[in-house]
Scaffold this active site. Structure first.
Site, PDB file in Angstrom:
ATOM      1  N   ILE A 135     -33.074  51.554 -60.345  1.00 37.59           N
ATOM      2  CA  ILE A 135     -33.586  51.174 -61.662  1.00 37.59           C
ATOM      3  C   ILE A 135     -34.826  50.335 -61.389  1.00 37.59           C
ATOM      4  O   ILE A 135     -34.761  49.116 -61.250  1.00 37.59           O
ATOM      5  CB  ILE A 135     -32.527  50.402 -62.480  1.00 37.59           C
ATOM      6  CG1 ILE A 135     -31.288  51.297 -62.666  1.00 37.59           C
ATOM      7  CG2 ILE A 135     -33.088  49.957 -63.819  1.00 37.59           C
ATOM      8  CD1 ILE A 135     -30.111  50.604 -63.290  1.00 37.59           C
ATOM      9  N   HIS A 138     -36.446  47.253 -63.927  1.00 40.24           N
ATOM     10  CA  HIS A 138     -35.902  45.901 -64.098  1.00 40.24           C
ATOM     11  C   HIS A 138     -35.497  45.359 -62.729  1.00 40.24           C
ATOM     12  O   HIS A 138     -34.554  45.855 -62.110  1.00 40.24           O
ATOM     13  CB  HIS A 138     -34.701  45.934 -65.041  1.00 40.24           C
ATOM     14  CG  HIS A 138     -34.314  44.597 -65.592  1.00 40.24           C
ATOM     15  ND1 HIS A 138     -34.088  44.406 -66.931  1.00 40.24           N
ATOM     16  CD2 HIS A 138     -34.116  43.398 -65.008  1.00 40.24           C
ATOM     17  CE1 HIS A 138     -33.747  43.137 -67.147  1.00 40.24           C
ATOM     18  NE2 HIS A 138     -33.749  42.509 -65.972  1.00 40.24           N
ATOM     19  N   LEU A 139     -36.204  44.366 -62.283  1.00 45.64           N
ATOM     20  CA  LEU A 139     -35.972  43.748 -60.980  1.00 45.64           C
ATOM     21  C   LEU A 139     -34.520  43.290 -60.837  1.00 45.64           C
ATOM     22  O   LEU A 139     -33.937  42.768 -61.782  1.00 45.64           O
ATOM     23  CB  LEU A 139     -36.917  42.555 -60.855  1.00 45.64           C
ATOM     24  CG  LEU A 139     -36.817  41.712 -59.602  1.00 45.64           C
ATOM     25  CD1 LEU A 139     -38.218  41.368 -59.139  1.00 45.64           C
ATOM     26  CD2 LEU A 139     -36.019  40.469 -59.849  1.00 45.64           C
ATOM     27  N   HIS A 140     -33.949  43.494 -59.663  1.00 43.27           N
ATOM     28  CA  HIS A 140     -32.600  43.011 -59.375  1.00 43.27           C
ATOM     29  C   HIS A 140     -32.463  42.797 -57.871  1.00 43.27           C
ATOM     30  O   HIS A 140     -32.886  43.614 -57.081  1.00 43.27           O
ATOM     31  CB  HIS A 140     -31.519  43.980 -59.894  1.00 43.27           C
ATOM     32  CG  HIS A 140     -31.723  45.400 -59.511  1.00 43.27           C
ATOM     33  ND1 HIS A 140     -32.692  46.218 -60.085  1.00 43.27           N
ATOM     34  CD2 HIS A 140     -31.091  46.182 -58.602  1.00 43.27           C
ATOM     35  CE1 HIS A 140     -32.631  47.405 -59.551  1.00 43.27           C
ATOM     36  NE2 HIS A 140     -31.669  47.423 -58.634  1.00 43.27           N
ATOM     37  N   GLN A 141     -31.909  41.654 -57.524  1.00 43.29           N
ATOM     38  CA  GLN A 141     -31.706  41.273 -56.124  1.00 43.29           C
ATOM     39  C   GLN A 141     -30.276  41.632 -55.719  1.00 43.29           C
ATOM     40  O   GLN A 141     -29.327  41.181 -56.339  1.00 43.29           O
ATOM     41  CB  GLN A 141     -31.915  39.761 -55.975  1.00 43.29           C
ATOM     42  CG  GLN A 141     -31.478  39.194 -54.654  1.00 43.29           C
ATOM     43  CD  GLN A 141     -32.644  39.007 -53.718  1.00 43.29           C
ATOM     44  OE1 GLN A 141     -33.394  39.933 -53.470  1.00 43.29           O
ATOM     45  NE2 GLN A 141     -32.799  37.818 -53.227  1.00 43.29           N
TER      46      GLN A 141
END
Length: 179
Positions: A135, A138-141
């Site tokens: 995805i 939308h940034l996600h760590q």
């Protein structure tokens, strides 16, 4: 053609691996829940904060970011730290978002370690579809717990891949430990 021909070309030859089916990963592979055009209305990371914690698999909520279980985990306790704001690139994070994402990543490691005794972690984010972001909009760590002999050696030596806990139980344990 007799049965000997099957053995010559590998067809029908058992590989001696045990199979533990993880059909929940197929939804990820087929693209379920991925936003079509990157708009916030189609983004699962924008939808999750509007759900209750159990339904959204939310472990913790902060001022500008939240921690959620990965619906398609690589290992038990695989968490993601996401800003609430629909932002794609790490360089676009505000100072407040940057700090909270970093603090929540650090806290996620401590919580997962206390609950499961993880031996190590893979931490990171893929920036852009070309870099492997499922995805990208939308940034996600990712915070992926690791144990000696888990993903690397279990399929090869142990001939088994395991996810030993149901998602809702994992979420409950991590949320409780988070405090």
């Amino acid at each position: 053609m007799g049965s000997d021909s099957h053995h010559q070309d590998g067809v029908g030859v058992p590989d001696e691996l045990d199979r533990l089916w993880t059909p929940h990963r197929m939804a990820y592979i087929s693209g379920a829940n991925k936003p079509a055009d990157g708009t916030p209305g189609e983004c699962p990371f924008c939808r999750v904060p509007g759900l209750d914690d159990e339904e959204g698999l939310v472990v913790h909520r902060g001022e500008v970011s939240f921690v959620v279980l990965n619906l398609y985990p690589y290992s038990p306790g695989h968490l993601m730290v996401c800003p609430y704001r629909h932002v794609a690139d790490y360089t676009e994070l505000t100072e407040e978002e940057l700090l909270e994402v970093a603090r929540f990543t650090q806290r996620a490691m401590a919580v997962v370690r206390s609950v499961s005794g993880a031996h190590g972690f893979n931490i990171g984010m893929n920036q852009g579809a070309i870099a492997g972001a499922g995805i990208a909009a939308h940034l996600h760590q990712h915070v992926v717990p690791r144990w000696a002999g888990d993903q690397n050696f279990m399929p090869i030596i142990g001939r088994t891949k395991t996810l030993p806990q149901l998602m809702d139980e994992t979420r409950r344990l991590l949320a409780k430990a988070w405090g």
